[in-house]
Motif scaffolding. Structure first.
Motif, PDB file in Angstrom:
ATOM      1  N   GLU A  24       0.836  -1.205   0.000  1.00 15.13           N
ATOM      2  CA  GLU A  24       0.000   0.000   0.000  1.00 15.13           C
ATOM      3  C   GLU A  24       0.870   1.254   0.000  1.00 15.13           C
ATOM      4  O   GLU A  24       0.613   2.205  -0.750  1.00 15.13           O
ATOM      5  CB  GLU A  24      -0.920  -0.014   1.216  1.00 15.13           C
ATOM      6  CG  GLU A  24      -1.799   1.217   1.357  1.00 15.13           C
ATOM      7  CD  GLU A  24      -2.813   1.377   0.235  1.00 15.13           C
ATOM      8  OE1 GLU A  24      -3.297   2.511   0.045  1.00 15.13           O
ATOM      9  OE2 GLU A  24      -3.113   0.377  -0.454  1.00 15.13           O
ATOM     10  N   SER A  27       2.609   1.712  -3.263  1.00 12.45           N
ATOM     11  CA  SER A  27       1.687   2.057  -4.345  1.00 12.45           C
ATOM     12  C   SER A  27       1.497   3.558  -4.482  1.00 12.45           C
ATOM     13  O   SER A  27       1.083   4.043  -5.534  1.00 12.45           O
ATOM     14  CB  SER A  27       0.320   1.395  -4.113  1.00 12.45           C
ATOM     15  OG  SER A  27       0.428  -0.003  -4.191  1.00 12.45           O
ATOM     16  N   ALA A  68       2.322  -8.104  -5.918  1.00 14.98           N
ATOM     17  CA  ALA A  68       1.893  -7.205  -6.988  1.00 14.98           C
ATOM     18  C   ALA A  68       2.032  -7.880  -8.356  1.00 14.98           C
ATOM     19  O   ALA A  68       1.158  -7.744  -9.217  1.00 14.98           O
ATOM     20  CB  ALA A  68       2.714  -5.923  -6.952  1.00 14.98           C
ATOM     21  N   HIS A 102      -1.842   1.707  -8.426  1.00 15.38           N
ATOM     22  CA  HIS A 102      -0.496   1.458  -7.878  1.00 15.38           C
ATOM     23  C   HIS A 102       0.551   2.240  -8.657  1.00 15.38           C
ATOM     24  O   HIS A 102       1.633   1.708  -8.946  1.00 15.38           O
ATOM     25  CB  HIS A 102      -0.174  -0.036  -7.941  1.00 15.38           C
ATOM     26  CG  HIS A 102      -1.158  -0.907  -7.225  1.00 15.38           C
ATOM     27  ND1 HIS A 102      -1.112  -1.156  -5.874  1.00 15.38           N
ATOM     28  CD2 HIS A 102      -2.233  -1.599  -7.674  1.00 15.38           C
ATOM     29  CE1 HIS A 102      -2.099  -1.962  -5.520  1.00 15.38           C
ATOM     30  NE2 HIS A 102      -2.798  -2.245  -6.604  1.00 15.38           N
TER      31      HIS A 102
END
Length: 272
Positions: A24, A27, A68, A102
């Motif tokens: 997170e 991103s 990812a 992202h």
């Protein structure tokens, strides 16, 4: 009145939490700019505890990159139903949604972040590209073990084009996302069409693709846009007629020779 008690996480659960927190943060900012202290604070644990689960930021970055990469590869998975143009458009929609969500992390992933030089990180990036390549071959009904050479060139070039287009788009988002998604589908058709002009096997693949395409689909729209660009009267000449600026005579039947020095042509009236 009850007092909240923090639940103790298991080892794997805590690792997955840290990976999610790191992903997170990565991103929204370049991984180079995210510290272990920030990751620890966001996870609600101490800095030493982060190091208990991961030796350093590189190992945590690689774990986040693995998640990812797996998610990004899944964006290219699409049921093999309906026209190819519509399928590719849905794939591009999911791909750009990931890029949009992202941005800095995707940019760091493709351009290199703290894992530059890491063989594992580079291998994961190559896995995403390979997964996208194999998915497109599956959509075309082509054996991934022995694809035609020109088709492999087209598909791999298109995957690279999608990647580079997304990276450029992230720098300011100056073109509407939906337009780029459609343009990339058109790019695939254009690459295939140019290759088909040089190779009979590619021509057969293209004809098979277009046979299932509706006139109002993405590929049909591309044809309409291209036709609208052609000026009236332009394009290849019909059999038996000559193209503009050329003689109608064939090589075996030369037309009249141009006037030579001893054969002056008609006089042109001068100014009066």
């Amino acid at each position: 009145m009850t007092t909240g008690v923090r639940r103790r996480m298991g080892v794997e659960e805590r690792r997955q939490q840290l990976i999610g927190v790191a992903l997170e943060l990565f991103s929204h900012r370049s991984p180079d700019d995210v510290s272990i202290d920030e990751i620890a604070a966001a996870a609600g644990i101490s800095r030493p505890l982060v190091y208990h689960y991961f030796p350093g930021k590189l190992s945590l970055y690689e774990a986040a990159l693995r998640r990812a990469a797996d998610e990004l590869a899944l964006r290219f998975v699409e049921p093999r139903e309906g026209p190819l143009g519509a399928r590719l458009l849905r794939v591009m929609g999911r791909f750009f949604a990931f890029v949009d969500d992202h941005g800095p992390g995707f940019s760091a992933l493709m351009r290199g972040g703290p894992a530059v030089g890491s063989s594992r990180a580079n291998a994961m990036i190559d896995e995403v590209r390979q997964a996208a390549y194999e998915q497109i071959l599956a959509h075309l009904g082509i054996d991934r073990q022995a694809p035609p050479a020109r088709l492999e060139l087209v598909v791999r070039s298109w995957v690279s084009l999608a990647e580079s287009t997304a990276l450029i788009w992230l720098d300011g988002r100056r073109i509407p996302r939906a337009e780029l998604e459609l343009q990339l589908v058109h790019d695939f058709a254009a690459l295939a069409a140019v290759s088909a002009a040089y190779d009979a096997e590619m021509a057969g693949i293209l004809v098979r693709i277009l046979a299932d395409e509706p006139a109002d689909g993405p590929f049909g729209e591309l044809v309409g846009r291209l036709v609208a660009l052609v000026p009236p009267g332009a394009g290849p000449s019909e059999p038996g007629t000559s193209a503009p600026g050329t003689s109608a005579s064939s090589p075996s039947e030369p037309g009249p020779s141009a006037p030579g020095p001893s054969e002056p042509g008609p006089s042109v009236p001068g100014p009066r």
